[in-house]
Design an enzyme around this catalytic site. Structure first.
Site, PDB file in Angstrom:
ATOM      1  N   GLU A 108      -3.105  16.411 -33.741  1.00 20.07           N
ATOM      2  CA  GLU A 108      -2.636  16.504 -35.127  1.00 20.07           C
ATOM      3  C   GLU A 108      -2.883  17.901 -35.655  1.00 20.07           C
ATOM      4  OE1 GLU A 108      -5.137  13.086 -36.021  1.00 20.07           O
ATOM      5  OE2 GLU A 108      -6.201  14.312 -37.492  1.00 20.07           O
ATOM      6  N   LYS A 110      -4.335  20.964 -37.886  1.00 16.45           N
ATOM      7  CA  LYS A 110      -5.628  21.279 -38.513  1.00 16.45           C
ATOM      8  C   LYS A 110      -5.305  21.896 -39.874  1.00 16.45           C
ATOM      9  CE  LYS A 110     -10.130  23.297 -37.640  1.00 16.45           C
ATOM     10  NZ  LYS A 110     -10.317  23.776 -38.998  1.00 16.45           N
ATOM     11  N   ASP A 112      -5.620  23.518 -43.450  1.00 15.57           N
ATOM     12  CA  ASP A 112      -6.523  24.565 -43.926  1.00 15.57           C
ATOM     13  C   ASP A 112      -6.771  24.387 -45.420  1.00 15.57           C
ATOM     14  OD1 ASP A 112      -8.104  26.739 -43.897  1.00 15.57           O
ATOM     15  OD2 ASP A 112      -6.500  28.217 -43.690  1.00 15.57           O
ATOM     16  N   ARG A 131     -17.576  18.119 -48.712  1.00 16.10           N
ATOM     17  CA  ARG A 131     -18.398  18.105 -47.506  1.00 16.10           C
ATOM     18  C   ARG A 131     -19.834  18.547 -47.795  1.00 16.10           C
ATOM     19  NH1 ARG A 131     -19.906  21.396 -43.403  1.00 16.10           N
ATOM     20  NH2 ARG A 131     -20.110  20.333 -41.415  1.00 16.10           N
ATOM     21  N   TYR A 219      -7.152  12.481 -42.166  1.00 14.83           N
ATOM     22  CA  TYR A 219      -7.340  12.639 -40.725  1.00 14.83           C
ATOM     23  C   TYR A 219      -8.395  11.739 -40.086  1.00 14.83           C
ATOM     24  CZ  TYR A 219     -10.946  15.969 -42.310  1.00 14.83           C
ATOM     25  OH  TYR A 219     -11.994  16.557 -42.935  1.00 14.83           O
ATOM     26  N   LYS A 282      -7.927  14.782 -30.433  1.00 17.53           N
ATOM     27  CA  LYS A 282      -8.930  13.719 -30.547  1.00 17.53           C
ATOM     28  C   LYS A 282      -8.708  12.664 -29.478  1.00 17.53           C
ATOM     29  CE  LYS A 282      -9.164  14.217 -35.520  1.00 17.53           C
ATOM     30  NZ  LYS A 282      -8.760  13.721 -36.817  1.00 17.53           N
ATOM     31  N   LYS A 306      -7.745  26.714 -32.487  1.00 22.11           N
ATOM     32  CA  LYS A 306      -7.384  27.515 -33.662  1.00 22.11           C
ATOM     33  C   LYS A 306      -6.322  28.531 -33.289  1.00 22.11           C
ATOM     34  CE  LYS A 306     -10.724  28.491 -36.588  1.00 22.11           C
ATOM     35  NZ  LYS A 306     -11.123  28.382 -37.977  1.00 22.11           N
ATOM     36  N   CYS A 400      -6.980  57.295 -64.757  1.00 24.06           N
ATOM     37  CA  CYS A 400      -5.726  56.545 -64.692  1.00 24.06           C
ATOM     38  C   CYS A 400      -4.572  57.490 -64.343  1.00 24.06           C
ATOM     39  CB  CYS A 400      -5.470  55.871 -66.042  1.00 24.06           C
ATOM     40  SG  CYS A 400      -3.857  55.067 -66.102  1.00 24.06           S
ATOM     41  N   CYS A 403      -2.191  57.622 -67.657  1.00 24.87           N
ATOM     42  CA  CYS A 403      -2.564  58.128 -68.987  1.00 24.87           C
ATOM     43  C   CYS A 403      -3.815  58.999 -68.939  1.00 24.87           C
ATOM     44  CB  CYS A 403      -2.771  56.968 -69.956  1.00 24.87           C
ATOM     45  SG  CYS A 403      -4.266  56.019 -69.608  1.00 24.87           S
ATOM     46  N   CYS A 418      -8.436  50.444 -66.579  1.00 22.08           N
ATOM     47  CA  CYS A 418      -8.101  51.557 -67.452  1.00 22.08           C
ATOM     48  C   CYS A 418      -8.306  51.013 -68.864  1.00 22.08           C
ATOM     49  CB  CYS A 418      -6.649  51.986 -67.260  1.00 22.08           C
ATOM     50  SG  CYS A 418      -6.102  53.072 -68.597  1.00 22.08           S
ATOM     51  N   CYS A 424      -1.655  53.288 -72.656  1.00 16.37           N
ATOM     52  CA  CYS A 424      -1.350  53.506 -71.241  1.00 16.37           C
ATOM     53  C   CYS A 424       0.011  52.864 -70.935  1.00 16.37           C
ATOM     54  CB  CYS A 424      -2.469  52.899 -70.406  1.00 16.37           C
ATOM     55  SG  CYS A 424      -2.159  52.944 -68.646  1.00 16.37           S
TER      56      CYS A 424
HETATM   57  S1  IVH Z   1     -11.454  15.683 -37.750  1.00 16.30           S
HETATM   58  C1  IVH Z   1     -15.736  14.268 -36.960  1.00 16.30           C
HETATM   59  N1  IVH Z   1      -8.985  16.418 -38.149  1.00 16.30           N
HETATM   60  O1  IVH Z   1     -11.635  20.979 -40.019  1.00 16.30           O
HETATM   61  C2  IVH Z   1     -14.498  15.065 -36.973  1.00 16.30           C
HETATM   62  N2  IVH Z   1     -10.678  17.709 -39.162  1.00 16.30           N
HETATM   63  O2  IVH Z   1     -14.492  21.903 -38.491  1.00 16.30           O
HETATM   64  C3  IVH Z   1     -13.992  15.283 -38.320  1.00 16.30           C
HETATM   65  N3  IVH Z   1      -9.848  19.561 -40.549  1.00 16.30           N
HETATM   66  O3  IVH Z   1     -14.469  19.728 -41.585  1.00 16.30           O
HETATM   67  C4  IVH Z   1     -12.928  16.252 -38.426  1.00 16.30           C
HETATM   68  N4  IVH Z   1      -7.720  19.175 -40.216  1.00 16.30           N
HETATM   69  O4  IVH Z   1     -12.329  19.622 -42.888  1.00 16.30           O
HETATM   70  C5  IVH Z   1     -10.272  16.689 -38.401  1.00 16.30           C
HETATM   71  N5  IVH Z   1      -6.738  16.936 -38.445  1.00 16.30           N
HETATM   72  C6  IVH Z   1      -8.004  17.182 -38.691  1.00 16.30           C
HETATM   73  C7  IVH Z   1      -8.400  18.250 -39.523  1.00 16.30           C
HETATM   74  C8  IVH Z   1      -9.756  18.491 -39.716  1.00 16.30           C
HETATM   75  C9  IVH Z   1      -8.604  19.944 -40.831  1.00 16.30           C
HETATM   76  C10 IVH Z   1     -11.057  20.241 -41.038  1.00 16.30           C
HETATM   77  C11 IVH Z   1     -12.119  19.316 -41.540  1.00 16.30           C
HETATM   78  C12 IVH Z   1     -13.358  19.620 -40.762  1.00 16.30           C
HETATM   79  C13 IVH Z   1     -13.028  20.933 -40.124  1.00 16.30           C
HETATM   80  C14 IVH Z   1     -13.585  20.942 -38.728  1.00 16.30           C
END
Ligand code: IVH
Length: 674
Positions: A108, A110, A112, A131, A219, A282, A306, A400, A403, A418, A424
């Site tokens: 899935e 990640k 941000d 968190r 997630y 996962k 990443k 500036c 001016c 400024c 200005c």
């Molecule tokens: S699973 C126990 N799935 O990335 C595992 N995390 O360092 C729990 N994050 O703190 C995380 N997308 O905030 C998971 N599809 C995703 C995610 C995700 C973003 C973030 C999450 C977590 C950090 C992992």
């Protein structure tokens, strides 16, 4: 009445689900608003019957002065991460070796943003917690309740206790809108949507959070004896219970499939409406996840891949210093044009003095430009091997460029200013642009370069000058405009143009006071703050005469804003402009209707409100005003009484008792004004 409230709550939650989760509304926005209005009205009349999952909470209104720290039921671990496919292969080997049966994976995105834990008890959203340190986090429930894709009440066969985790994200469109608004009031824009999401989640006024446009991607589901065996199935259940589930989740049973998921999203991530910074892999089977367990920090059944930030080196050609409407100086690097993640980058912001110092940039340096999760490219470093000998360090200007005023940098602030606000040119032009903008005086007939022309011809210097423009001096003015793409256009003031301009200016005299207050451009006073200050003080004279303490009695106004307002009205040029604006007939106070008092029972009384009430604190303060009272922010011997809501601070109570100030409950107060 309670039945109607319950019925409306349920109906509206269902419509919300149809709209935000199923993308399939069954009533019009108008009908929805009507029902919501009815519920809001009934809840105001009978606050004791309001349901905990009421959709009226979506618009916010609750103020959280301090976020309470609460422990997580299950610790919030983070993920091990890597930038290489080889390490994903090693992760797979470790997983398969530790298990008796072959593991299948789920890939899935990640997301941000900011991690959030959503706790549901008996199907109701009980708590939303950040968190924090993984063991305990901040309770941000009121703010999270404003996110429309997060259900307040679940459907179907949900378990008694359920924890759902996800990431709060700010979509690109909302991020751009927010940053434009911030720049408009002289606040530093957020560097990226993640920071903006995190800042938004910690706002004290949940009605402000509601306006930010946050969203959530889910997630992980946690709980006991949950009705599914795999992570993939958990999404099906989540959907049944009323959650919005991601559509990009995919089962993968080989490294090849994982690799192709990663490379697909590395390419396609630019088309997403929000930021991702990688892919999470996962183990699908939950029993297998349990067998694999976790280290102190990370689960052994998941890993994050990443994306590498896309980065190129290019040559620095020069540095410009721009001055914004509020005087903030922004250094901008002009770069040799270079292709980065599909767009040509020619310029990048160097933000402020401290950043130039940190990067230690010299003239003609080769700089690394990066586009990671963020949409705006940023300069992240210097290629020292390419530095030419004897080049000078890029220095920040002391005066500036427009001016020649000596620039100012305040201790502890990143920005350099400024100070020549009224003399200005870019600041003056910026202020005029702001004055006519849509959310301010909304004079769109003055858009498209006309301000520049009026300013350059000496016809308009301050906003008040717009109202003295005459047809004779405008007709025939001409100007060549060169666009970003070097195309040239001539604009000239013909009869029709001039007629429209003057009509637009005339019409703006009807714009209500709160928008005029925003338009005059007080630093840090955005649209919402202007509204609150206007409805509290009613007239510009009352605001101009208010002390810092008095200003701070308005919910939205803290030290910095109060200081800025006081400073604005201490400046002769600003006062002169206001006098001139008054002569022209611009609205400098609320109109009669808004002015009328409901009674005089609180006349001459200084009142402090503290704690949480059945209505928002703003509404409480408004009530005091409507009955002739005056709100003050802190208790002193001059305070007549304190109205104490739930959770009134113990320090405040002590102080009131010590000074002998009478403490009233909300009900006692209601009786007085009745
Ligand atoms: S699973 C126990 N799935 O990335 C595992 N995390 O360092 C729990 N994050 O703190 C995380 N997308 O905030 C998971 N599809 C995703 C995610 C995700 C973003 C973030 C999450 C977590 C950090 C992992």
């Amino acid at each position: 009445m309670i039945n109607r409230i319950k019925e409306l709550t349920e109906q509206l939650n269902q419509h919300n689900y149809n709209y935000y989760i199923l993308d399939n509304p069954t009533i019009s926005d108008y009908e929805f608003d009507k029902l919501l209005e009815e519920l809001t009205r009934l809840e105001q009349e009978y606050p004791q019957f309001a349901q905990p999952d009421s959709p009226t909470q979506r618009v916010g209104g609750e103020i959280t002065k301090q976020f309470v720290t609460v422990p997580h039921v299950f610790p919030m671990l983070s993920l091990g991460n890597t930038y290489s496919i080889e390490e994903i292969s090693e992760f797979d080997k470790r997983v398969q070796n530790a298990l008796l049966q072959k593991a299948e994976y789920v890939c899935e995105l990640k997301y941000d943003g900011v991690a959030i834990s959503l706790v549901y008890e008996k199907g109701r959203l009980l708590r939303a917690v950040t968190r924090g340190d993984g063991v305990q986090g901040d309770d941000v429930t009121q703010n999270v309740k404003t996110i429309k894709s997060i259900p307040l009440k679940l459907f179907g066969d949900y378990p008694d206790f359920l924890e759902v985790r996800g990431e709060i994200v700010l979509p690109h469109k909302a991020f751009e809108k927010l940053n434009l608004e911030r720049e408009d009031i002289g606040e530093q824009p957020f560097a990226n949507p993640r920071n903006a999401a995190s800042g938004s989640l910690k706002l004290q006024d949940s009605s402000e959070v509601a306006k930010r446009g946050l969203d959530c991607r889910l997630y992980l589901v946690l709980g006991e004896s949950l009705p599914f065996k795999t992570h993939f199935e958990s999404f099906t259940k989540l959907k049944e219970w009323g959650f919005k589930t991601p559509e990009t989740v995919q089962k993968c049973s080989s490294i090849e499939e994982i690799r192709s998921f990663i490379s697909q999203w590395d390419k396609e991530r630019e088309q997403l409406s929000f930021d991702i910074d990688g892919v999470v892999i996962k183990v699908n089977d939950i029993l297998q996840q349990q067998q694999l367990g976790a280290t102190a920090k990370n689960p052994r059944w998941a890993i994050a891949y990443k994306f590498k930030a896309q980065r190129v080196a290019t040559k620095l050609l020069s540095v410009d210093f721009q001055i914004g409407r509020t005087g903030v100086v922004t250094p901008v690097a002009n770069l040799q044009p270079v292709l980065l993640a599909g767009t040509v980058v020619k310029r990048a912001s160097l933000h402020n003095y401290d950043i130039i110092q940190q990067l230690d940039i010299h003239e003609n340096d080769w700089l690394y430009v990066e586009k990671g999760g963020e949409i705006i490219p940023k300069i992240v470093g210097v290629e020292l091997s390419k530095r030419q000998e004897y080049t000078e360090k890029v220095s920040f200007i002391s005066h500036c460029p427009f001016c020649n005023s000596l620039l100012i940098k305040k201790e502890g602030e990143a920005a350099t200013y400024c100070p020549n606000e009224s003399g200005c040119p870019p600041q003056m032009k910026g202020k005029l642009e702001h004055f006519i903008s849509r959310k301010a005086m909304n004079i769109d007939s003055l858009g498209e370069g006309k301000i520049e022309m009026l300013f350059d011809n000496g016809l308009v210097k301050t906003s008040a000058d717009f109202y003295h423009l005459k047809t004779e001096s405008l007709l025939g003015l001409e100007k060549k405009i060169v666009g970003d793409d070097s195309t040239e256009r001539i604009i000239s003031f013909r009869e029709k143009t001039v007629e429209n301009m003057l009509a637009g200016i005339e019409q703006s005299k009807e714009v209500p006071f709160e928008r005029v207050l925003f338009a005059i451009g007080i630093r840090y006073v955005g649209e919402t703050t202007a509204k609150k200050v206007a409805s509290y003080f009613k007239t510009i004279d009352a605001i101009a005469n208010a002390s810092k303490e008095e200003l701070k009695a308005v919910d939205d106004v803290g030290e910095q804003v109060a200081e800025s307002i006081v400073q604005f009205f201490n400046t002769v040029e600003n006062l002169e402009t206001i006098i001139k604006l008054r002569e022209t007939g611009v609205q400098l106070e609320l109109n009669e209707e808004d002015h009328q008092l409901l009674s005089h029972v609180l006349e001459g009384k200084s009142i402090v409100v503290s704690g949480v009430f059945s209505i928002s604190r703003d509404a409480m303060k408004q009530k005091i005003e409507l009955h002739g009272g005056k709100n003050v922010s802190s208790i002193s011997k001059n305070t007549n009484f304190v109205i104490a809501g739930e959770n009134m601070g113990p320090e405040k109570r002590k102080k009131a008792e010590k000074l002998g100030v009478q403490i009233l409950s909300e009900i006692e107060f209601e009786n007085i004004i009745k």
